[in-house]
Design a protein around this motif. Structure first.
Motif, PDB file in Angstrom:
ATOM      1  N   ASP A 183      12.404  25.580  31.581  1.00 28.50           N
ATOM      2  CA  ASP A 183      11.650  25.743  32.816  1.00 28.50           C
ATOM      3  C   ASP A 183      11.546  24.449  33.616  1.00 28.50           C
ATOM      4  O   ASP A 183      10.846  24.399  34.642  1.00 28.50           O
TER       5      ASP A 183
ATOM      6  N   ASN B 120      10.239  21.597  32.440  1.00 27.51           N
ATOM      7  CA  ASN B 120       9.025  20.859  32.084  1.00 27.51           C
ATOM      8  C   ASN B 120       9.306  19.800  31.017  1.00 27.51           C
ATOM      9  O   ASN B 120      10.103  20.037  30.096  1.00 27.51           O
TER      10      ASN B 120
ATOM     11  N   THR C 131       8.349  18.926  28.138  1.00 29.96           N
ATOM     12  CA  THR C 131       7.565  19.308  26.959  1.00 29.96           C
ATOM     13  C   THR C 131       7.720  18.321  25.804  1.00 29.96           C
ATOM     14  O   THR C 131       7.000  18.440  24.806  1.00 29.96           O
TER      15      THR C 131
ATOM     16  N   SER D 178      -0.397  20.964  25.622  1.00 26.93           N
ATOM     17  CA  SER D 178       0.618  21.822  26.236  1.00 26.93           C
ATOM     18  C   SER D 178      -0.030  22.951  27.029  1.00 26.93           C
ATOM     19  O   SER D 178       0.409  23.289  28.138  1.00 26.93           O
TER      20      SER D 178
ATOM     21  N   ARG E 198      -1.464  21.738  30.279  1.00 26.20           N
ATOM     22  CA  ARG E 198      -0.413  21.455  31.254  1.00 26.20           C
ATOM     23  C   ARG E 198       0.260  22.726  31.775  1.00 26.20           C
ATOM     24  O   ARG E 198       1.102  22.677  32.656  1.00 26.20           O
TER      25      ARG E 198
ATOM     26  N   TRP F  74       2.151  24.813  29.926  1.00 26.30           N
ATOM     27  CA  TRP F  74       3.470  24.999  29.325  1.00 26.30           C
ATOM     28  C   TRP F  74       3.471  26.057  28.222  1.00 26.30           C
ATOM     29  O   TRP F  74       4.528  26.541  27.830  1.00 26.30           O
ATOM     30  N   SER F  75       2.309  26.351  27.645  1.00 34.21           N
ATOM     31  CA  SER F  75       2.231  27.320  26.550  1.00 34.21           C
ATOM     32  C   SER F  75       0.786  27.791  26.431  1.00 34.21           C
ATOM     33  O   SER F  75      -0.099  27.283  27.122  1.00 34.21           O
TER      34      SER F  75
END
Length: 485
Positions: free
Chosen positions: A320, A322, A324, A365, A368, A370-371
């Motif tokens: 994506d 990002n 991570t 995460s 942010r 992201w998950s």
């Protein structure tokens, strides 16, 4: 040089130069019964790791390394204290040629034998040592980084002909004779030579550099906080130091591959924000310096005290777009509180390291975008019963490196948070590294700590079920979560 640093250097010099007077009672005196120290401390997962009969107070390591050939000569000085009357004691070592050993300035005899995880170096001092007495050991030795070892090696070699150390959990003995157990933490000083074109790194603060006639430089470092051998982080590489400060003024120093400064400078520049995020949750960072060493000779990530080691392979955007990889940076930084400052007393307590590191990286995460933390925990819950059966529960693992210690440890903390609420959970986690700073701990300590902080005695049973039970207890607030059969 600041006044505080000058005072510390004076203290470090004194610690590294301790001399011991002739001990009082002669052998055979009433109550004096010298015997050999044990060749292990009885760690549940590594029974012969470490040694009994003494505790190390300070290590002073002089390490003269030649890149490309990987030859080295070294001197390890240990200031220690006997915990029993000692006729002989062991050091863990592996792959070294021992040139000489002195104890309290007198030549000592020694013998090498094969141990379960490396070699045992048995040292017999000229005079037996009394319980409680301080003593000094100086070992002059040499070797080659690529020489065969009896056990696993902690050496990692890069394309530059240099090396970095990655010694967790039982490989510090491939760099120096030592008491290689997390239960024995000591302060450290380092004197590492690097030829022209190379830099040296080590745990702690850089306290000075001395140029030699051959063009090489001896780099001096000092770590004032106590560190176990498994977090040793030394290196000689073609690298560049990048300097920064945290938002609270903490000195930061990073080492990145030479010629790739523009690539990695923006990555390590994320560190102040990571520190600020964690300090808001865990309290002040527990050491006097921090940084990241990025090296192509390593492919994992390791929380060496004050200087995280990461491979160059980490730093790619996800599908994506990002970054991570920051989750891993936060994971290793979390270890500076959980594992480095507060250290498990033995390796069966490793969830105390990995559980918080996984938990806070996952929380970062989520924040942010992201998950989702709950998704990760639900997936862990589903598979953990089967893992408990094969690998042991989070608090009683049968080996290191398993999901039970990492994601399973994080799941224990997630359950605790849901059970006690966010506010009490933050107090439990934030007070832990302050209360036990610079010490070694067990799961029992964590359970007692949680009860003390909350005043809730039912947490004793709650945490025991999660840490030691054969099956997952019900997840608070999620009665629908089930284990995969």
């Amino acid at each position: 040089m600041t006044t505080s640093r000058r005072a510390f250097l004076t203290q470090a010099a004194v610690a590294a130069a301790i001399t011991v007077p002739v001990l009082g009672s002669p052998a055979g005196a009433a109550g004096f019964d010298p015997r050999p120290g044990s060749d292990g401390v009885g760690d549940p997962l590594f029974p012969t790791l470490g040694n009994g009969g003494y505790q190390v107070v300070h290590y002073d390591l002089t390490f003269d390394f030649t890149p490309v050939t990987y030859d080295f000569t070294a001197v390890a000085k240990l200031n220690a204290q006997a915990t029993q009357d000692l006729s002989a004691f062991n050091l863990d070592t592996d792959g070294h040629t021992i040139d000489s050993i002195t104890v309290n300035g007198r030549a000592a005899s020694h013998a090498l034998s094969l141990g379960r995880s490396g070699q045992e170096l048995t040292v017999t001092p000229a005079a037996p040592l009394h319980k409680g007495a301080p003593f000094d050991v100086t070992v002059a030795y040499r070797g080659n980084g690529k020489a065969p070892r009896a056990g696993l090696t902690g050496w990692r070699f890069g394309s530059d002909g240099g090396f970095a150390s990655a010694v967790q959990s039982s490989r510090a003995d491939t760099f120096l004779p030592c008491n290689d157990t997390p239960s024995d933490k000591a302060t450290w000083t380092f004197h590492i030579s690097a030829p022209e074109g190379y830099v040296a790194t080590a745990n702690g603060e850089l306290t000075g550099k001395d140029k030699r006639a051959d063009g090489s430089t001896v780099w001096h470092f000092a770590l004032r906080e106590r560190m176990p051998t498994e977090l040793l982080g030394i290196a000689v590489v073609k690298g560049t130091y990048l300097y920064d400060t945290s938002h609270t003024g903490l000195p930061l120093r990073h080492i990145v591959p030479q010629g790739q400064e523009d690539k990695y400078a923006p990555i390590v520049a994320r560190t102040p924000d990571h520190l600020a995020w964690l300090e808001a949750k865990l309290g002040r960072y527990p050491f006097s310096v921090y940084g990241i060493h990025i090296y192509d000779g390593y492919t994992d990530a390791l929380e060496n005290t004050t200087l995280t080691l990461m491979g160059t392979n980490w730093f790619k955007l996800n599908a994506d777009g990002n970054p991570t990889y920051e989750n891993t940076m936060v994971h290793e930084l979390t270890h500076q509180w959980f594992g480095d400052s507060v250290t498990p007393n033995d390796w069966q307590q490793a969830w105390l390291n990995e559980g918080p590191a996984v938990y806070y990286a996952a929380l970062y995460s989520e924040e942010r975008g992201w998950s989702v933390l709950a998704d990760k925990m639900k997936a862990t819950y589903a598979k953990l019963d089967a893992i408990r059966a094969t690998d042991g529960p989070p608090g009683l693992p049968k080996a290191l490196g398993g999901t039970n210690i990492y994601d399973g440890g994080a799941l224990v903390l997630y359950a605790l948070r849901l059970h006690v609420g966010e506010r009490k959970f933050e107090r439990i986690m934030g007070l832990w590294p302050r209360r036990f700073k610079d010490r070694t701990v067990t799961s029992e300590d964590f359970i007692a700590h949680a009860v003390t902080v909350t005043g809730d005695r039912s947490l004793d049973r709650f945490l025991r079920d999660w840490l030691f039970g054969a099956k997952n207890p019900p997840m608070p607030g999620h009665p629908d979560w089930t284990a995969t059969t």
